[in-house]
Design an enzyme around this catalytic site. Sequence first.
Site, PDB file in Angstrom:
ATOM      1  N   ASN A   1       1.037   0.104   5.728  1.00 36.04           N
ATOM      2  CA  ASN A   1       1.476  -0.758   4.776  1.00 36.04           C
ATOM      3  C   ASN A   1       2.044  -2.087   5.321  1.00 36.04           C
ATOM      4  O   ASN A   1       3.137  -1.940   6.180  1.00 36.04           O
ATOM      5  CB  ASN A   1       2.314   0.281   3.971  1.00 36.04           C
ATOM      6  CG  ASN A   1       3.058  -0.521   2.891  1.00 36.04           C
ATOM      7  OD1 ASN A   1       2.585  -1.639   2.165  1.00 36.04           O
ATOM      8  ND2 ASN A   1       4.265  -0.442   2.430  1.00 36.04           N
ATOM      9  N   GLY A   2       1.830  -2.996   5.010  1.00 33.42           N
ATOM     10  CA  GLY A   2       2.357  -4.274   5.330  1.00 33.42           C
ATOM     11  C   GLY A   2       1.552  -5.480   5.625  1.00 33.42           C
ATOM     12  O   GLY A   2       0.127  -5.486   5.211  1.00 33.42           O
TER      13      GLY A   2
ATOM     14  N   TYR B   1       9.861  -4.728  -8.550  1.00 29.72           N
ATOM     15  CA  TYR B   1       8.381  -4.317  -9.017  1.00 29.72           C
ATOM     16  C   TYR B   1       7.760  -3.215  -8.457  1.00 29.72           C
ATOM     17  O   TYR B   1       7.300  -2.327  -9.137  1.00 29.72           O
ATOM     18  CB  TYR B   1       7.654  -5.541  -9.262  1.00 29.72           C
ATOM     19  CG  TYR B   1       6.346  -5.301  -9.602  1.00 29.72           C
ATOM     20  CD1 TYR B   1       6.077  -5.355 -11.027  1.00 29.72           C
ATOM     21  CD2 TYR B   1       5.194  -5.088  -8.704  1.00 29.72           C
ATOM     22  CE1 TYR B   1       4.909  -5.101 -11.383  1.00 29.72           C
ATOM     23  CE2 TYR B   1       3.977  -5.002  -9.050  1.00 29.72           C
ATOM     24  CZ  TYR B   1       3.827  -4.968 -10.682  1.00 29.72           C
ATOM     25  OH  TYR B   1       2.244  -4.747 -11.053  1.00 29.72           O
TER      26      TYR B   1
ATOM     27  N   CYS C   1       0.937  -1.065   0.014  1.00 28.51           N
ATOM     28  CA  CYS C   1      -0.090  -0.103  -0.009  1.00 28.51           C
ATOM     29  C   CYS C   1       0.945   1.278   0.010  1.00 28.51           C
ATOM     30  O   CYS C   1       2.179   1.137  -0.037  1.00 28.51           O
ATOM     31  CB  CYS C   1      -0.985   0.058   1.254  1.00 28.51           C
ATOM     32  SG  CYS C   1      -2.230  -1.431   1.183  1.00 28.51           S
TER      33      CYS C   1
ATOM     34  N   ASP D   1      10.915  -9.032 -18.558  1.00 25.90           N
ATOM     35  CA  ASP D   1       9.920  -8.716 -17.829  1.00 25.90           C
ATOM     36  C   ASP D   1      10.744  -8.658 -16.322  1.00 25.90           C
ATOM     37  O   ASP D   1      11.937  -9.108 -16.255  1.00 25.90           O
ATOM     38  CB  ASP D   1       8.886  -9.879 -17.715  1.00 25.90           C
ATOM     39  CG  ASP D   1       7.506  -9.501 -17.008  1.00 25.90           C
ATOM     40  OD1 ASP D   1       7.234  -8.385 -16.673  1.00 25.90           O
ATOM     41  OD2 ASP D   1       6.697 -10.218 -17.326  1.00 25.90           O
ATOM     42  N   ASP D   2      10.092  -7.646 -15.455  1.00 32.99           N
ATOM     43  CA  ASP D   2      10.516  -7.560 -14.165  1.00 32.99           C
ATOM     44  C   ASP D   2      10.477  -8.997 -13.407  1.00 32.99           C
ATOM     45  O   ASP D   2      11.308  -9.309 -12.404  1.00 32.99           O
ATOM     46  CB  ASP D   2       9.723  -6.625 -13.328  1.00 32.99           C
ATOM     47  CG  ASP D   2       8.425  -7.058 -13.131  1.00 32.99           C
ATOM     48  OD1 ASP D   2       8.033  -7.520 -12.133  1.00 32.99           O
ATOM     49  OD2 ASP D   2       7.435  -6.635 -14.167  1.00 32.99           O
TER      50      ASP D   2
ATOM     51  N   GLY E   1      -1.197   1.078  -4.574  1.00 33.72           N
ATOM     52  CA  GLY E   1      -2.750   0.475  -4.290  1.00 33.72           C
ATOM     53  C   GLY E   1      -3.587   1.150  -5.164  1.00 33.72           C
ATOM     54  O   GLY E   1      -3.662   2.331  -5.263  1.00 33.72           O
TER      55      GLY E   1
END
Length: 495
Positions: A101-102, A257, A2, A365-366, A28
């Site tokens: 966040n987490g 990412y 988030c 790609d990542d 998010g």
Amino acid sequence: MCGIVGIVAKSNVNQSLYDALTVLQHRGQDAAGICTDDDGLLRMRKDNGLVRDVFDDRHMQRLNGRMGIGHCRYPTAGCSSAAEAQPFYVNAPFGICLAHNGNLTNSEQLTKEVFSTDRRHINTSSDSEVLLNVFAHELQAACDSELTPDAVFRAVENVYRRCKGAYAAVALIHGHGIVTFRDPYGIRPLILGRRDTVDGVETIFASESVALDSLGFDTVRDVAPGEAIYVDQYGNRHERQCAPSAQLTPCIFEHVYLARPDSVVDGISVYKARLRMGEKLADKIRRELPDHDIDVIMPIPDSGRTSATAMAAALGIKCREGFIKNRYIGRTFIMPGQKERRRSVRKKLNPIGLEFQGKVVCLVDDSIVRGTTCRQLVQMARKAGAKKVYYVSAAPPVRFPNVYGIDMPASHELIAPGRTNEQIAREIGADLLIYQDLEDLVDCAREGNPLIDEFECSVFDGEYVTGDIDQEYLDNLARLRNDQAKAAREASAGA
């Protein structure tokens, strides 16, 4: 994953919070919320949707106040209920709003404790509400008659004692100030910044430095793992290390990412780390395919672009944009369900046929999680006329679920577990598949900050740094996170 932000300023913070959440939107896209302290009143607006859709003029005009917090949500458990949009609020003590966040790894145990011991009630399934109630209970216990910085820090010390997992949080204490704290491993990022004005110093906390840059704040430093910082309503800043055994072990997937490339996280430029990932991939191509026949390297927009550019330059191969992105489609990795992800890939990316015809194409790609996106991209490349399609991942195989705030699917829904690289290549339809080596990935990040001894790499190696994750926990997580369980929760929420 988030995005969080908190600001203590000398004028209204509503526009700054909105702008910060806008540049953190990549973290998010499911819901957003802002809470401000308006001279004795807490003002809040939160709902499902993008930042631009949740707040209109009438909401912004009402969100007055010189300090406030904001949040943009990506639902780790896959639930998109508006009731779980943040910030969360409790009225005692003082009135506290918290954004987080987490992911708490002992959330289930804490929920029982909060009810039976703390005598508090949890209204949602969100671990963020659990974290808020634990902090509120400890703050109430730490305060005698009035709130002091010491009381705030003693409360956070007890939060660290009780809460396990990953958490970067900002909490607005009504009429007093904002406190922020980061778990003892510093798994999720949190940045401190300041801005000097004619009226005095303003302070910001945010998930990424890009939020500070966009608002004209200077980065002071990263919030240390196990540290709490309290800024009172007058702008006075107080700091204390509240977890003595803390050790910075940040999530390496931020650099793969999650974070924006223009952010600096824990002293590491995300952009430069991704450039180094591309250079490491070029070295691996030279080792494993010294006589390669690659005609063109193409990034998967957007997070694969930086590594692809560096890889192409190192190999002396042209880099071309083979896929054009529709920027009005969200990030497919954080779509709530598998059907939605499948539908979105074709809407999101469209190939430029001339770049593929008759060529050996290397797609960069990542990372590869489920294989849903890359399988469709390989098909699109072949349909556009590619002679061969190689697929390269800037990250190692994702073999384990994430328990620290990233909604990795259940293990059986990942493409890598139990398969060799050759089997995965056949599964996605590629002629060749090459993954980054984990040691090289860690080196790419560590070069930006040699002081970091260890990174949180559990999705690649299955080693969970908090030490409290066993197979029973992972099995239960799989039951909660599999696509069927998510679909059932979505249907229930919409009923």
